[in-house]
Design a protein around this motif. Sequence first.
Motif, PDB file in Angstrom:
ATOM      1  N   SER A  99     -14.551   3.650  10.327  1.00 16.58           N
ATOM      2  CA  SER A  99     -14.657   5.120   9.847  1.00 16.58           C
ATOM      3  C   SER A  99     -13.024   5.079   8.843  1.00 16.58           C
ATOM      4  O   SER A  99     -11.866   4.908   9.387  1.00 16.58           O
ATOM      5  N   THR A 100     -13.122   4.779   7.638  1.00 23.09           N
ATOM      6  CA  THR A 100     -12.425   5.052   6.649  1.00 23.09           C
ATOM      7  C   THR A 100     -11.265   5.652   5.334  1.00 23.09           C
ATOM      8  O   THR A 100     -12.804   6.246   4.822  1.00 23.09           O
ATOM      9  N   ASP A 159       3.396  11.338  -7.787  1.00 26.34           N
ATOM     10  CA  ASP A 159       3.232  11.983  -8.640  1.00 26.34           C
ATOM     11  C   ASP A 159       1.374  11.500  -9.038  1.00 26.34           C
ATOM     12  O   ASP A 159       0.963  11.506  -9.942  1.00 26.34           O
ATOM     13  N   LEU A 160       1.035   9.561  -8.665  1.00 26.96           N
ATOM     14  CA  LEU A 160       0.390   9.677  -9.088  1.00 26.96           C
ATOM     15  C   LEU A 160      -1.457  10.457  -8.185  1.00 26.96           C
ATOM     16  O   LEU A 160      -1.212  10.469  -7.325  1.00 26.96           O
ATOM     17  N   PRO A 161      -1.812  10.836  -9.021  1.00 34.93           N
ATOM     18  CA  PRO A 161      -3.521  11.568  -9.208  1.00 34.93           C
ATOM     19  C   PRO A 161      -4.508  10.749  -8.084  1.00 34.93           C
ATOM     20  O   PRO A 161      -4.484   9.644  -8.623  1.00 34.93           O
ATOM     21  N   THR A 162      -4.589  11.464  -7.285  1.00 38.11           N
ATOM     22  CA  THR A 162      -5.344  10.854  -6.503  1.00 38.11           C
ATOM     23  C   THR A 162      -7.214  12.287  -5.930  1.00 38.11           C
ATOM     24  O   THR A 162      -7.022  13.228  -6.107  1.00 38.11           O
ATOM     25  N   THR A 163      -7.530  10.927  -5.758  1.00 37.47           N
ATOM     26  CA  THR A 163      -9.295  11.886  -5.614  1.00 37.47           C
ATOM     27  C   THR A 163      -9.615  10.954  -4.017  1.00 37.47           C
ATOM     28  O   THR A 163      -9.522   9.754  -3.476  1.00 37.47           O
ATOM     29  N   ALA A 164      -9.567  12.088  -2.788  1.00 38.17           N
ATOM     30  CA  ALA A 164     -10.247  11.174  -1.793  1.00 38.17           C
ATOM     31  C   ALA A 164     -11.760  10.810  -1.411  1.00 38.17           C
ATOM     32  O   ALA A 164     -12.477  11.217  -2.392  1.00 38.17           O
ATOM     33  N   PHE A 165     -11.568   9.584  -0.272  1.00 39.49           N
ATOM     34  CA  PHE A 165     -13.279   9.370  -0.208  1.00 39.49           C
ATOM     35  C   PHE A 165     -12.980   8.538   0.818  1.00 39.49           C
ATOM     36  O   PHE A 165     -12.072   7.982   1.646  1.00 39.49           O
ATOM     37  N   GLU A 166     -14.608   8.944   1.647  1.00 42.83           N
ATOM     38  CA  GLU A 166     -14.852   9.109   3.206  1.00 42.83           C
ATOM     39  C   GLU A 166     -15.685   7.564   2.575  1.00 42.83           C
ATOM     40  O   GLU A 166     -16.469   7.635   2.109  1.00 42.83           O
ATOM     41  N   ALA A 167     -14.831   6.334   3.714  1.00 39.38           N
ATOM     42  CA  ALA A 167     -16.035   4.917   3.572  1.00 39.38           C
ATOM     43  C   ALA A 167     -16.506   4.923   5.256  1.00 39.38           C
ATOM     44  O   ALA A 167     -15.524   5.298   6.275  1.00 39.38           O
ATOM     45  N   VAL A 168     -18.290   5.485   5.148  1.00 37.29           N
ATOM     46  CA  VAL A 168     -18.182   5.043   6.547  1.00 37.29           C
ATOM     47  C   VAL A 168     -18.348   3.689   6.679  1.00 37.29           C
ATOM     48  O   VAL A 168     -18.538   2.928   6.579  1.00 37.29           O
ATOM     49  N   ARG A 169     -18.459   3.315   8.630  1.00 39.16           N
ATOM     50  CA  ARG A 169     -18.162   1.884   9.023  1.00 39.16           C
ATOM     51  C   ARG A 169     -18.991   0.947   8.264  1.00 39.16           C
ATOM     52  O   ARG A 169     -20.763   1.857   8.198  1.00 39.16           O
ATOM     53  N   ASN A 170     -18.634   0.105   7.727  1.00 34.62           N
ATOM     54  CA  ASN A 170     -20.075  -1.382   7.776  1.00 34.62           C
ATOM     55  C   ASN A 170     -20.229  -0.781   6.019  1.00 34.62           C
ATOM     56  O   ASN A 170     -21.421  -1.516   5.815  1.00 34.62           O
ATOM     57  N   GLU A 171     -19.874   0.153   5.366  1.00 36.07           N
ATOM     58  CA  GLU A 171     -20.419   0.366   4.007  1.00 36.07           C
ATOM     59  C   GLU A 171     -19.302  -0.792   3.344  1.00 36.07           C
ATOM     60  O   GLU A 171     -18.498  -0.371   3.214  1.00 36.07           O
ATOM     61  N   ASP A 172     -20.002  -1.269   1.864  1.00 38.97           N
ATOM     62  CA  ASP A 172     -19.369  -1.872   0.920  1.00 38.97           C
ATOM     63  C   ASP A 172     -18.718  -0.714   0.162  1.00 38.97           C
ATOM     64  O   ASP A 172     -19.859  -0.378  -0.692  1.00 38.97           O
ATOM     65  N   PHE A 173     -17.362  -0.053  -0.002  1.00 38.75           N
ATOM     66  CA  PHE A 173     -17.332   0.533  -0.884  1.00 38.75           C
ATOM     67  C   PHE A 173     -16.717   0.439  -2.703  1.00 38.75           C
ATOM     68  O   PHE A 173     -16.445   1.041  -3.279  1.00 38.75           O
ATOM     69  N   VAL A 174     -16.571  -1.161  -2.494  1.00 36.04           N
ATOM     70  CA  VAL A 174     -16.458  -2.235  -4.093  1.00 36.04           C
ATOM     71  C   VAL A 174     -17.440  -3.015  -3.137  1.00 36.04           C
ATOM     72  O   VAL A 174     -17.256  -3.707  -2.038  1.00 36.04           O
ATOM     73  N   PHE A 203      -6.435   3.275  -2.462  1.00 34.00           N
ATOM     74  CA  PHE A 203      -5.339   2.970  -1.027  1.00 34.00           C
ATOM     75  C   PHE A 203      -5.636   3.496   0.413  1.00 34.00           C
ATOM     76  O   PHE A 203      -6.622   4.215   0.202  1.00 34.00           O
ATOM     77  N   ILE A 204      -5.433   3.238   1.461  1.00 35.78           N
ATOM     78  CA  ILE A 204      -6.283   3.442   2.834  1.00 35.78           C
ATOM     79  C   ILE A 204      -4.970   5.122   3.392  1.00 35.78           C
ATOM     80  O   ILE A 204      -3.652   3.594   4.161  1.00 35.78           O
ATOM     81  N   VAL A 205      -5.914   5.571   4.027  1.00 29.20           N
ATOM     82  CA  VAL A 205      -4.598   6.921   4.876  1.00 29.20           C
ATOM     83  C   VAL A 205      -5.268   6.376   5.898  1.00 29.20           C
ATOM     84  O   VAL A 205      -4.184   6.186   6.669  1.00 29.20           O
ATOM     85  N   ALA A 206      -6.610   6.350   6.260  1.00 27.48           N
ATOM     86  CA  ALA A 206      -6.321   5.422   7.864  1.00 27.48           C
ATOM     87  C   ALA A 206      -8.389   5.384   7.726  1.00 27.48           C
ATOM     88  O   ALA A 206      -9.139   4.907   6.671  1.00 27.48           O
ATOM     89  N   GLY A 207      -8.143   4.210   8.212  1.00 25.66           N
ATOM     90  CA  GLY A 207      -8.794   3.110   8.847  1.00 25.66           C
ATOM     91  C   GLY A 207      -8.677   1.405   8.852  1.00 25.66           C
ATOM     92  O   GLY A 207      -7.216   1.651   9.075  1.00 25.66           O
ATOM     93  N   LEU A 208      -9.521   0.658   8.921  1.00 28.40           N
ATOM     94  CA  LEU A 208      -9.540  -0.822   8.784  1.00 28.40           C
ATOM     95  C   LEU A 208     -10.845  -0.877   7.681  1.00 28.40           C
ATOM     96  O   LEU A 208     -11.991  -0.902   7.986  1.00 28.40           O
ATOM     97  N   VAL A 209      -9.472  -1.988   6.811  1.00 28.83           N
ATOM     98  CA  VAL A 209     -10.641  -2.914   5.506  1.00 28.83           C
ATOM     99  C   VAL A 209     -10.894  -4.012   6.005  1.00 28.83           C
ATOM    100  O   VAL A 209      -9.780  -4.643   5.324  1.00 28.83           O
ATOM    101  N   GLY A 210     -11.893  -4.230   5.318  1.00 26.70           N
ATOM    102  CA  GLY A 210     -12.244  -6.232   5.239  1.00 26.70           C
ATOM    103  C   GLY A 210     -12.438  -6.058   4.178  1.00 26.70           C
ATOM    104  O   GLY A 210     -13.046  -5.361   3.049  1.00 26.70           O
TER     105      GLY A 210
END
Lengths: 255, 255
Positions: free
Chosen positions: B106-107, B32-47, B58-65
């Motif tokens: 793309s994540t 039940d945790l509320p979530t907000t969707a977010f798209e990160a483009v390739r090579n983008e630092d999202f943190v 939380f990673i739904v799809a893609g690959l994160v380093g």
Amino acid sequence: MFQQSASDLQPFLNRLISRSVLTTEERQAALDLPTTAFEAVRNEDFVRLGERVDHACFIVAGLVGRFDQNSNGDRQITALHIPGDVPDLLSVVQPTPTSALQALSSTTLLQISHAALRKVAGNYPAVAEAFWRDCTVDGMVVAQWVVNLGRRNAIARIAHLLCEMAFRYQVDLTAAEVKFELGMTQDQVANATGLTPIHVNRSLKRLQEIGRKWRLGTVRIDDWQALQKAADFDPNYLQVDTEPDHRLRIALPAT
Amino acid sequence: MFQQSASDLQPFLNRLISRSVLTTEERQAALDLPTTAFEAVRNEDFVRLGERVDHACFIVAGLVGRFDQNSNGDRQITALHIPGDVPDLLSVVQPTPTSALQALSSTTLLQISHAALRKVAGNYPAVAEAFWRDCTVDGMVVAQWVVNLGRRNAIARIAHLLCEMAFRYQVDLTAAEVKFELGMTQDQVANATGLTPIHVNRSLKRLQEIGRKWRLGTVRIDDWQALQKAADFDPNYLQVDTEPDHRLRIALPAT
DNA sequence: CGTCGTTTTGACACGCTTCAAGAGTTGTGG
DNA sequence: CCACAACTCTTGAAGCGTGTCAAAACGACG
């Protein structure tokens, strides 16, 4: 083995409250954890790979290495732990170790049973959170070691290790001559830096040209600035001077 | 950005209960945790390094380093994260990151606020414990990376990375031809193994001699046994098939 | 005084990096 | 639909950092 008085855990509590906020009651609960003293002789694995444990170990004195190995039996130190640390606090939630714990010098430990730790964590969620946070800081340090091995040459790796340990021992870095007891052999340094002992020896000599001395486990640094620069060292990841943050407490007031 | 239905977090819950025991109520609370969707483009630092965050991803799809760097700006990947992972779950207790998080392809992400995570953790200690446990497993994986960089040559490092990812993607390793989508460039592999892209390229070619193909991010392994041997790979540290252990629950029955 | 672990030294081999440049591949705009 | 740009991958040659092997010097300790 005998029961210790609770105050022996004061350094453990100090570590916790340097990063987490705990009430007086919570602090007392941590101090009251029952412990059993244990001596580990040098080079002894006191936590072995794959052997489930039912207690965590608090380091009173000495130096502990966390060892992982490849199938050739080549060992790699993945973390160093000094007095005040609980190197296997994570065993509370992961009781079967994937790393061994070995005394790098004669070490005095206090064993704290998982049962007691779990009880405190269950009764005081803020303590559980403090445990969790301490484990994450450990993980952040290990991540820096990956950088150390992956992106630095021999001299910088060794210098970085020295800087990290000087920082964690909280030696006075403003002194004209920074000095502390590391108590590691060159062989152990090699295990921690992914190098051969021979190459550690040669690199150490070149490090002395930029202001370092090394003798019988006692490190003497004549030029801290130069060493820190050679090491490419930024102490931020150690989270030692971080102000604990009140807002993060998981524990909600009893509703 | 828009509100998601709770079921999007099912893979997150699956990950938690693969290692921890949760009651129906606790599971539901996590879902039940509320979530907000977010798209990160390739090579983008999202943190970004040092920029405090107030949510985990939380990673739904893609690959994160997970990237750490030295002061020259040379970057080193210290962990890879795949769909189902929450690479910065530790940010709940350490909100100022010492590692950056970058999308390697793309994540799609779901942001979960710390406030909500803390509330669930506070109300359900067993969930807090599950979070803690997941963070420690992350740390154990990073420790293995230290071994990888410290005690293995280029070919074994790359092979080990492939084995780890094949295992985590849970591809069928008994198949005559093991195949999965890794979606990394050779340059990214170099960042993860502490090598130069040139040497990764050459090593990859030699790896093919022992049964591997690599094309456009798609890995095809003709001889899994040979690869695993070359990698010196023992999947134990990944804790994927571990039976969750009831006795470890911190949460005591309400007294 | 002898032993054992640790440090030191030398010579040599090799794995990985560096620098440079070319070949594929993918995407984009005219 | 082609042309061009931007990545990615590939290849070659040369240099250097680190490993390997062997042995001697040193220091601590019984």
